[in-house]
Scaffold this motif. Structure first.
Motif, PDB file in Angstrom:
ATOM      1  N   LYS A  73      74.916  29.662-102.033  1.00  0.00           N
ATOM      2  CA  LYS A  73      73.745  30.501-102.269  1.00  0.00           C
ATOM      3  C   LYS A  73      73.629  31.669-101.285  1.00  0.00           C
ATOM      4  O   LYS A  73      72.544  32.219-101.091  1.00  0.00           O
ATOM      5  CB  LYS A  73      72.454  29.673-102.249  1.00  0.00           C
ATOM      6  CG  LYS A  73      72.376  28.638-103.368  1.00  0.00           C
ATOM      7  CD  LYS A  73      71.006  27.983-103.442  1.00  0.00           C
ATOM      8  CE  LYS A  73      70.940  26.978-104.580  1.00  0.00           C
ATOM      9  NZ  LYS A  73      69.607  26.336-104.695  1.00  0.00           N
ATOM     10  N   THR A  74      74.736  32.068-100.668  1.00  0.00           N
ATOM     11  CA  THR A  74      74.749  33.301 -99.888  1.00  0.00           C
ATOM     12  C   THR A  74      74.395  34.460-100.804  1.00  0.00           C
ATOM     13  O   THR A  74      74.864  34.529-101.944  1.00  0.00           O
ATOM     14  CB  THR A  74      76.137  33.530 -99.259  1.00  0.00           C
ATOM     15  OG1 THR A  74      76.413  32.457 -98.368  1.00  0.00           O
ATOM     16  CG2 THR A  74      76.187  34.845 -98.503  1.00  0.00           C
ATOM     17  N   ILE A  75      73.577  35.380-100.294  1.00  0.00           N
ATOM     18  CA  ILE A  75      73.100  36.491-101.113  1.00  0.00           C
ATOM     19  C   ILE A  75      73.392  37.806-100.399  1.00  0.00           C
ATOM     20  O   ILE A  75      73.115  37.961 -99.207  1.00  0.00           O
ATOM     21  CB  ILE A  75      71.589  36.368-101.390  1.00  0.00           C
ATOM     22  CG1 ILE A  75      71.301  35.094-102.178  1.00  0.00           C
ATOM     23  CG2 ILE A  75      71.088  37.589-102.151  1.00  0.00           C
ATOM     24  CD1 ILE A  75      69.828  34.780-102.302  1.00  0.00           C
ATOM     25  N   HIS A  76      73.956  38.752-101.123  1.00  0.00           N
ATOM     26  CA  HIS A  76      74.183  40.106-100.617  1.00  0.00           C
ATOM     27  C   HIS A  76      73.469  41.086-101.533  1.00  0.00           C
ATOM     28  O   HIS A  76      73.403  40.886-102.747  1.00  0.00           O
ATOM     29  CB  HIS A  76      75.667  40.448-100.582  1.00  0.00           C
ATOM     30  CG  HIS A  76      76.486  39.565 -99.693  1.00  0.00           C
ATOM     31  ND1 HIS A  76      76.410  39.617 -98.322  1.00  0.00           N
ATOM     32  CD2 HIS A  76      77.401  38.605 -99.987  1.00  0.00           C
ATOM     33  CE1 HIS A  76      77.246  38.738 -97.798  1.00  0.00           C
ATOM     34  NE2 HIS A  76      77.856  38.099 -98.796  1.00  0.00           N
ATOM     35  N   LYS A  77      72.961  42.162-100.970  1.00  0.00           N
ATOM     36  CA  LYS A  77      72.316  43.203-101.746  1.00  0.00           C
ATOM     37  C   LYS A  77      73.212  44.434-101.760  1.00  0.00           C
ATOM     38  O   LYS A  77      73.831  44.776-100.751  1.00  0.00           O
ATOM     39  CB  LYS A  77      70.952  43.554-101.152  1.00  0.00           C
ATOM     40  CG  LYS A  77      70.128  44.519-101.998  1.00  0.00           C
ATOM     41  CD  LYS A  77      68.750  44.735-101.379  1.00  0.00           C
ATOM     42  CE  LYS A  77      67.912  45.679-102.216  1.00  0.00           C
ATOM     43  NZ  LYS A  77      66.568  45.906-101.621  1.00  0.00           N
ATOM     44  N   ILE A  78      73.263  45.111-102.910  1.00  0.00           N
ATOM     45  CA  ILE A  78      74.118  46.277-103.058  1.00  0.00           C
ATOM     46  C   ILE A  78      73.444  47.258-104.005  1.00  0.00           C
ATOM     47  O   ILE A  78      72.684  46.853-104.897  1.00  0.00           O
ATOM     48  CB  ILE A  78      75.513  45.858-103.588  1.00  0.00           C
ATOM     49  CG1 ILE A  78      76.478  47.050-103.610  1.00  0.00           C
ATOM     50  CG2 ILE A  78      75.415  45.223-104.957  1.00  0.00           C
ATOM     51  CD1 ILE A  78      77.911  46.639-103.922  1.00  0.00           C
ATOM     52  N   VAL A  79      73.686  48.542-103.814  1.00  0.00           N
ATOM     53  CA  VAL A  79      73.104  49.565-104.688  1.00  0.00           C
ATOM     54  C   VAL A  79      73.878  49.594-105.993  1.00  0.00           C
ATOM     55  O   VAL A  79      75.105  49.702-105.997  1.00  0.00           O
ATOM     56  CB  VAL A  79      73.155  50.950-104.014  1.00  0.00           C
ATOM     57  CG1 VAL A  79      72.806  52.041-105.022  1.00  0.00           C
ATOM     58  CG2 VAL A  79      72.184  51.003-102.846  1.00  0.00           C
TER      59      VAL A  79
END
Length: 841
Positions: A73-79
């Motif tokens: 459940k690691t989460i990364h945000k990206i445009v």
């Protein structure tokens, strides 16, 4: 308005505002709607199923995307505003306009590139390339280190997305194609001609080059063997301005090469001439001439020219000897949306003989909600290229050998899209009543009994598309099946593997759209994006029979959990129908509330759609906002019976309202009816027949079936009568064949009977339902001095989805209209100019 004080206080605390009378709202409503986000778009899963990329969307922009680990459940945000693209399990690309980001999934570091025109993956080498608008191509490794830079690249590129990228550099009268891996480059082809296009075949084994030979007056197709030192294997002269296509046969052992020229003719500046026997009618830009065909045997490197009848087309049946040929649009008179194929033949290139297989028609299918549609591809071909399916009557499938011999007639109405097994011994048929299997050797059709009375769709078939043909087959011995109950609106997924069926996603009342089921390469783990009327979209995992919440982007909607929904059953036009009733939020069980009824066709499929105030469907109808403002909202099903669409809508709506008569919370004297497009037509018709509604709102609605039937549609670029005979109106016959039904179902002929105020709206740039249809109803209402206002938007199209100013104004005015007539909020100047007849204009 009986909204509880408790709710108002909570709204002040959480949102900083309260709902105030419509004429004073201004931007308050807009600001409230802007706070709602949703997970949407098309989620993407990495090939091994380690990561899922998903978009978070807002009405007024500010979209972003998230990459979620399915393991920890690691989460990364990206445009990103579009679909995310994975580089193996190592990285992912996100893009917004010319801003590109690469996220290293191992380190979590983001590398940003501005002024980006495109990007290219080289998966096998764990590197990528960015092509900028200044014509520079730069290669990077996964940690953002620059590997190679190439300048003066004109944008013509091709890649296998594995280890090779081909670029074109044209200067000083020469063109060169360079193959590069990001560390080294070599010239693989050079020519004095201008190169207009390069591409790889799907297997990546051949590089296709289109060259323009201006002085010689023709183009040249050059094919290089990209696996063996770029040997020139084919060089073929084709007409200038021709469009080239290559169709793989038998997994690339053969190719059907087609050269064709788009039709053009000098147009008179004075007059357009339209002929009554022209099967293209203003569609000549889609017409092709000078069709030429070749069969290329890649093993023997042999090119064979295929000679066919003038103006005919040739299509692959996934066989190197037999091909489909026919004259496009022969005898087409626009009675159907797409032409049938009349007088089709099988062309045997060995004997140059033709075998007639008759005329072919489309098989009907039912989409979710029982909306009629058609299986678009008429020929479904087996993996081994020996068989295909088509229909001569539009009801039953015929099984043909590719030589043209009909092997069997499968006499069963309701069989929809067919899918061959990998060994081509069986055919599975999707349908709206179970999954069916046809044993080719035994010529036996069997219902499998796993989804009786339910709609099934196969989710894991391989599809290879042609113009009118489709190679459709299953990989190995496995089936992933979506099962949908058209009546209850429930869905589940089953998988067949190793001779057994296994439920992989249990039945749920949540909504799962067709592209919101994800699975890894081995189909061992499954993921869904689910939502419901009171639940924002949420990502779930299904592993070893266990369902777990994976991600929801922090989206919370506490008020949605208060929404009450009740399903009512009723009968009309000889069918069992349903209506969805939504209660006002925080309603008082001792109160009485007005109701807005929305109509279109079958709407039960909306029962599990998340009620965001930013939903674009139904058009012009804000369910959530109305619930917040103290309205009931009702969405009844409408089906069509023998008397036609208008009469059927009237019967269905009356029965749907009768089902609510015992609900003491609904004020039967304060009910409004609303619809858009086809629903606008239904609203117009009911307004001429009913006295049960206090007011109406009709958007882009048809009013005159006779004039519309005989009109030309600039939306569909063809005569419009197909829409009435075999399209949405389902009249079945032409006007000449059944004038009485068309007259009976035309609202304009009874416009003088409208008893309640009606608001009409439409866009002056609407090419779907021309504004003339709205204006005709407005003029009729005005002639008989009815209470009517028409909102005519100068820049509006059919639904205003990409016209935010028009959309905002329309939606606010509709809310004000309901408040005026159902809540007696009368201080609305633009309405009073009509209702208060002495008001100055």
């Amino acid at each position: 308005m009986a909204i509880k004080i408790k709710y108002l206080l909570v709204s002040i605390i959480l949102n900083g505002f309260i709902f105030i009378p419509a004429q004073q709202q201004g931007d308050t409503l807009t600001q409230w709607k802007a706070k709602f986000a949703t997970l949407g778009g098309v989620p993407k899963i990495s090939s091994e199923g380690t990561w899922i990329g998903i978009n978070k969307q807002y009405k007024l922009g500010g979209d972003s995307a998230y990459v979620v680990s399915t393991k920890d459940k690691t989460i990364h945000k990206i445009v990103s505003t579009g679909v995310l693209d994975f580089l193996n399990e190592e990285g992912v690309f996100g893009r917004k306009a010319d801003q590109l980001q690469f996220l290293n999934l191992k380190t979590g570091k983001i590398y940003q590139y501005n002024n980006a025109s495109n990007y290219y993956r080289l998966d096998n080498l764990n590197r990528y390339a960015i092509y900028s608008r200044d014509k520079h191509l730069i290669f990077y490794d996964l940690t953002g280190n620059q590997l190679q830079e190439m300048a003066d690249i004109d944008g013509l590129m091709a890649t296998d997305s594995k280890s090779k990228l081909y670029v074109v550099r044209q200067s000083e009268g020469k063109a060169k194609i360079l193959e590069t891996t990001g560390k080294r480059q070599e010239i693989v082809y050079s020519t004095e001609n201008r190169i207009s296009k390069i591409e790889l075949t799907p297997s990546g084994k051949q590089l296709l080059i289109t060259e323009v030979q201006i002085q010689k007056g023709h183009n040249q197709l050059t094919i290089l063997d990209s696996e063996h030192d770029y040997k020139k294997v084919i060089q073929l002269n084709v007409p200038s301005k021709s469009e080239l296509s290559l169709t793989e046969i038998q997994n690339g052992k053969y190719f059907l090469i087609n050269s064709r020229v788009r039709f053009s003719e000098e147009q008179s500046s004075l007059v357009d001439i339209w002929y009554g026997n022209d099967p293209f009618v203003n569609l000549h830009k889609r017409m092709y001439v000078n069709n030429e065909y070749w069969l290329w045997d890649t093993i023997a490197n042999k090119l064979q020219s295929l000679k066919i009848q003038e103006n005919h087309v040739l299509e692959s049946l996934n066989n190197a000897r037999y091909f489909l040929t026919y004259l496009p649009r022969k005898d087409y008179n626009f009675n159907t949306f797409t032409p049938d194929i009349n007088d089709a033949y099988i062309f045997d290139i060995s004997t140059e003989s033709l075998t007639a297989i008759g005329s072919l028609k489309q098989i009907p299918t039912l989409t979710k909600g029982w909306r009629p549609d058609f299986v678009g591809n008429r020929f479904f071909c087996s993996k081994n290229g020996r068989l295909f399916l088509a229909s001569n009557d539009g009801k039953n499938w015929s099984l043909f050998s590719t030589s043209g011999k009909r092997e069997a007639l499968i006499e069963k109405f309701g069989l929809e899209k067919p899918v061959f097994t990998a060994n081509s011994n069986q055919i599975y048929f999707e349908s709206s009543d179970d999954l069916w299997k046809y044993d080719i050797n035994r010529k036996k059709l069997t219902a499998l009994g796993i989804a009786k009375g339910k709609k099934v769709e196969i989710k894991n078939q391989t599809n290879e598309f042609g113009e009118s043909t489709l190679n459709s087959f299953l990989p190995e011995d496995s089936i992933l099946l979506e099962v949908y109950d058209n009546y209850s609106n429930k869905t589940f997924y089953n998988m067949y593997r190793k001779g057994k069926w296994k439920e992989v996603v249990p039945e749920t009342e949540n909504r799962i759209d067709s592209d919101h089921l994800l699975f890894n390469r081995n189909m061992t783990s499954f993921y869904t994006l689910e939502r419901n009327f009171n639940q924002p979209p949420t990502l779930y995992s299904y592993v070893n029979g266990h369902k777990n919440k994976l991600f929801n982007a922090g989206i919370k909607d506490v008020e949605a959990q208060k929404i009450k929904q009740k399903i009512y059953n009723f009968k009309a036009v000889g069918k069992n129908l349903r209506g969805i009733l939504y209660y006002p939020i925080d309603y008082d069980p001792k109160g009485k509330y007005p109701m807005v009824v929305h109509i279109y066709q079958v709407q039960r499929t909306l029962s599990n759609d998340y009620l965001s105030p930013n939903n674009v469907s139904p058009v012009g109808f804000q369910i959530r906002t109305l619930l917040e403002r103290g309205y009931f909202v009702y969405l009844p099903d409408i089906e069509q019976g023998k008397d036609g669409p208008g009469m059927s809508a009237l019967e269905c709506v009356n029965s749907a309202l009768d089902a609510l008569l015992k609900n003491p919370l609904i004020d039967q004297d304060r009910i409004a009816l609303l619809g858009h497009s086809y629903g606008g037509y239904e609203t117009n018709f009911i307004a001429t027949q009913s006295q049960r509604f206090k007011t109406y709102v009709s958007g882009a609605g048809f009013s005159d079936l006779i004039s519309s039937y005989h009109s030309y549609s600039y939306q569909y670029v063809k005569p419009f009568y197909f829409f009435y005979e075999t399209g949405q109106f389902k009249m079945g016959d032409s006007v000449a064949e059944d004038k009485e039904k068309y007259l009976l179902n035309s609202p304009i002929l009874n416009v003088e009977n409208v008893k309640s105020p009606i608001l009409l709206w439409g866009g002056k740039k609407d090419e779907n339902v021309p504004l003339d249809q709205v204006m005709e109803f407005y003029i009729g209402l005005r002639r008989y001095q009815k209470q009517v206002i028409a909102l005519l938007y100068k820049n509006g199209n059919h639904d205003f989805l990409h016209h935010p100013l028009e959309e905002k104004d329309r939606d606010e005015k509709i809310l004000e209209w309901f408040d005026y007539f159902l809540k007696d909020i009368k201080d609305v100047p633009w309405i009073n100019k009509q209702i208060k007849k002495k008001a100055p204009f």
